[in-house]
Scaffold this motif. Structure first.
Motif, short mmCIF file in Angstrom:
data_model
loop_
_atom_site.label_atom_id
_atom_site.label_comp_id
_atom_site.label_asym_id
_atom_site.label_seq_id
_atom_site.Cartn_x
_atom_site.Cartn_y
_atom_site.Cartn_z
N ALA A 27 0.66 -1.21 -0.09
CA ALA A 27 -0.18 0.14 0.10
C ALA A 27 0.95 1.39 -0.13
CB ALA A 27 -1.09 0.04 1.12
N GLU A 28 0.77 1.97 -0.81
CA GLU A 28 1.45 3.25 -1.05
C GLU A 28 1.20 4.38 -0.29
OE1 GLU A 28 1.47 4.36 -5.18
OE2 GLU A 28 2.28 2.43 -5.96
N GLU A 29 2.23 5.03 0.41
CA GLU A 29 2.03 6.34 1.06
C GLU A 29 0.92 6.20 2.28
OE1 GLU A 29 2.05 10.45 -1.09
OE2 GLU A 29 1.02 9.10 -2.40
N GLN A 30 1.33 4.99 3.23
CA GLN A 30 0.50 4.78 4.42
C GLN A 30 0.43 6.00 5.31
OE1 GLN A 30 1.72 0.26 4.41
NE2 GLN A 30 0.26 0.92 6.02
N ILE A 31 -0.52 6.04 6.04
CA ILE A 31 -0.99 6.86 7.22
C ILE A 31 -1.37 6.33 8.31
CG2 ILE A 31 -1.30 8.80 5.54
CD1 ILE A 31 -4.20 8.42 5.62
N PRO A 32 -1.58 6.78 9.60
CA PRO A 32 -1.99 5.97 10.66
C PRO A 32 -3.48 5.87 10.33
CG PRO A 32 -0.66 8.05 11.31
CD PRO A 32 -0.77 8.15 9.95
N VAL A 33 -3.66 4.44 10.80
CA VAL A 33 -5.11 3.90 10.62
C VAL A 33 -6.08 4.47 11.35
CG1 VAL A 33 -4.47 1.94 11.78
CG2 VAL A 33 -6.38 1.60 9.97
N PHE A 34 -5.91 4.76 12.62
CA PHE A 34 -6.86 5.27 13.51
C PHE A 34 -6.20 6.59 14.04
CE2 PHE A 34 -6.34 0.69 14.53
CZ PHE A 34 -7.32 0.24 13.85
N GLY A 35 -7.37 7.77 13.80
CA GLY A 35 -7.19 9.11 14.19
C GLY A 35 -6.69 9.48 15.55
N LEU A 36 -6.90 8.48 16.46
CA LEU A 36 -6.74 8.64 17.92
C LEU A 36 -5.14 7.77 18.34
CD1 LEU A 36 -10.20 8.99 19.79
CD2 LEU A 36 -8.93 10.99 18.86
N TYR B 207 -14.72 4.08 18.29
CA TYR B 207 -14.54 5.50 18.11
C TYR B 207 -14.62 5.80 19.59
CZ TYR B 207 -15.20 5.02 13.09
OH TYR B 207 -15.12 4.74 11.77
N ASN B 208 -14.05 7.16 19.79
CA ASN B 208 -13.85 7.95 20.85
C ASN B 208 -13.99 9.22 20.71
OD1 ASN B 208 -13.39 8.79 23.78
ND2 ASN B 208 -12.51 6.77 24.04
N THR B 209 -13.30 10.12 21.56
CA THR B 209 -13.25 11.68 21.06
C THR B 209 -12.01 12.13 21.65
OG1 THR B 209 -14.11 12.43 23.35
CG2 THR B 209 -15.83 12.20 21.49
N ARG B 210 -11.55 13.18 21.18
CA ARG B 210 -10.02 13.76 21.72
C ARG B 210 -10.04 13.73 23.04
NH1 ARG B 210 -6.38 13.20 17.51
NH2 ARG B 210 -7.46 13.79 15.41
N PRO C 149 -14.79 5.98 8.89
CA PRO C 149 -13.86 7.04 8.62
C PRO C 149 -12.76 6.62 9.87
CG PRO C 149 -15.82 7.90 9.89
CD PRO C 149 -16.09 6.28 9.50
N ARG C 150 -11.45 7.29 9.61
CA ARG C 150 -10.35 7.35 10.36
C ARG C 150 -10.68 8.25 11.57
NH1 ARG C 150 -6.59 10.01 8.45
NH2 ARG C 150 -5.03 9.25 9.87
N GLU C 151 -11.17 9.44 11.50
CA GLU C 151 -11.33 10.52 12.29
C GLU C 151 -12.00 9.78 13.51
OE1 GLU C 151 -13.01 15.04 12.90
OE2 GLU C 151 -13.51 13.84 11.07
N ASN C 152 -11.30 10.13 14.77
CA ASN C 152 -11.83 9.61 15.99
C ASN C 152 -11.78 8.13 16.55
OD1 ASN C 152 -12.29 12.28 17.17
ND2 ASN C 152 -14.14 12.77 16.16
#
Length: 330
Positions: free
Chosen positions: A184-193, A260-263, A242-245
């Motif tokens: 997988a090219e240009e990987q980023i963190p899978v989970f936002g938190l 999911y959670n919150t910041r 979504p990855r966010e949260n």
């Protein structure tokens, strides 16, 4: 004089025999150390093979998955929660072998290290605060993140060396069996938190999975089916989750559950599910809540043979026992 010489010769013979015994013992110890710390294998990347693997996986991307088992369960709720103890760093991973019958507990303290603690049973892990009751496995390459997995006597862990590699490590003879650059090219963190985890290797009743994210579709989480023997990618999916949260994820009977959670840490909940076989209607998926504890989960490992989750929450090791229900097919 002859009598004295005979005594001296006998003494020298005894010393020579003693030295031979010590040399033999030393050779055995060297042999043992070599088996425990073998020379690392070549893990150079075959670019042509990797490109072929990526192309094959992309051809099957988003196809409907053909199930290997008759598993038709999904999570209904968290039936019980048990806080075992507080151990190590705020982030980490603890788990059992997801496929075998071993009672050993494997502990990855922190998000970057090269030493895994192994406790013989849950009792030793629970009762002792120090690591003196634990064996130590020093890995040939350091691991990164908390997405590792113990499955059928092997450790599948993530190594970062420019690109990300999945390393398959035999726990019995302490050797690297195989390795694969994740296609997988240009990987980023899978989970936002959980910014330290780029690949989450998961196990369920169907086998091995990889949960990841790329810049190509950076808003949502991706899923891939892994061959546990060869580490090949068998199939890939873009999910609507979504990855966010997001703080973690696991797979149950071929269905991805994203937590999911919150910041500001609140109550964790499964808020998105994705069934690769298309047998679970999204509206029939339960909105599963985890009791509010200390922060957010840095890892959540589902055990298909025990139907429970091993979680790490701000340094606390927690077991969630799950209540299951049958899927209502679409």
């Amino acid at each position: 004089m002859l009598e004295t010489a005979e005594k001296e010769r006998e003494a020298m013979r005894s010393e020579a025999e003693s030295a031979a015994v010590r040399v033999d013992r030393l050779e055995r110890e060297v042999d043992y150390l070599e088996t425990q710390n073998p020379a690392p294998p070549c893990v150079e990347v075959d670019e042509t093979l990797m490109e072929k693997q990526v192309a094959t996986a992309k051809q099957r991307k988003n196809e409907k998955y053909t199930k290997l088992t008759d598993c038709s369960d999904t999570i209904a709720s968290v039936r019980a929660m048990k806080i075992l103890k507080r151990f190590g760093s705020t982030s980490g991973l603890w788990t059992k072998d997801a496929a075998g019958n071993s009672e050993k507990i494997y502990v990855f303290d922190g998000t970057a290290n090269d030493t895994v603690y192994v406790f013989p049973r849950m009792r030793e892990f629970t009762l002792f605060s120090a690591t003196r009751k634990a064996a130590r496995i020093k890995l040939p390459y350091p691991w990164v993140g908390t997405g590792h997995l113990v499955y059928d006597g092997h450790l599948y862990y993530i190594r970062q060396q420019g690109s990300f590699q999945v390393i398959k490590f035999n726990l019995a003879n302490k050797t690297v069996v195989d390795s694969s650059v994740f296609p997988a090219e240009e990987q980023i963190p899978v989970f936002g938190l959980s910014p330290f985890t780029y690949i989450e290797v998961a196990a369920d009743e169907e086998g091995l999975w990889a949960i990841y994210a790329t810049k190509e579709d950076e808003k949502n989480i991706c899923l891939a089916k892994l061959d546990p023997t060869s580490l090949d990618i068998e199939q890939m999916w873009d999910t609507p989750c979504p990855r966010e949260n997001a703080e973690g994820a696991f797979v149950v009977c071929g269905t991805l559950h994203v937590v999911y959670n919150t910041r500001l840490p609140s109550r964790s909940r499964v808020q998105c599910v994705f069934d690769v076989s298309g047998t679970l209607a999204p509206e029939d998926a339960s909105l599963v809540y985890f009791p509010k504890r200390y922060g957010s989960h840095s890892s959540m490992k589902y055990s298909p043979r025990e139907r429970q989750i091993y979680a790490w929450d701000d340094g606390y090791q927690i077991i969630y026992r799950m209540e299951m229900k049958k899927k209502l097919e679409v």
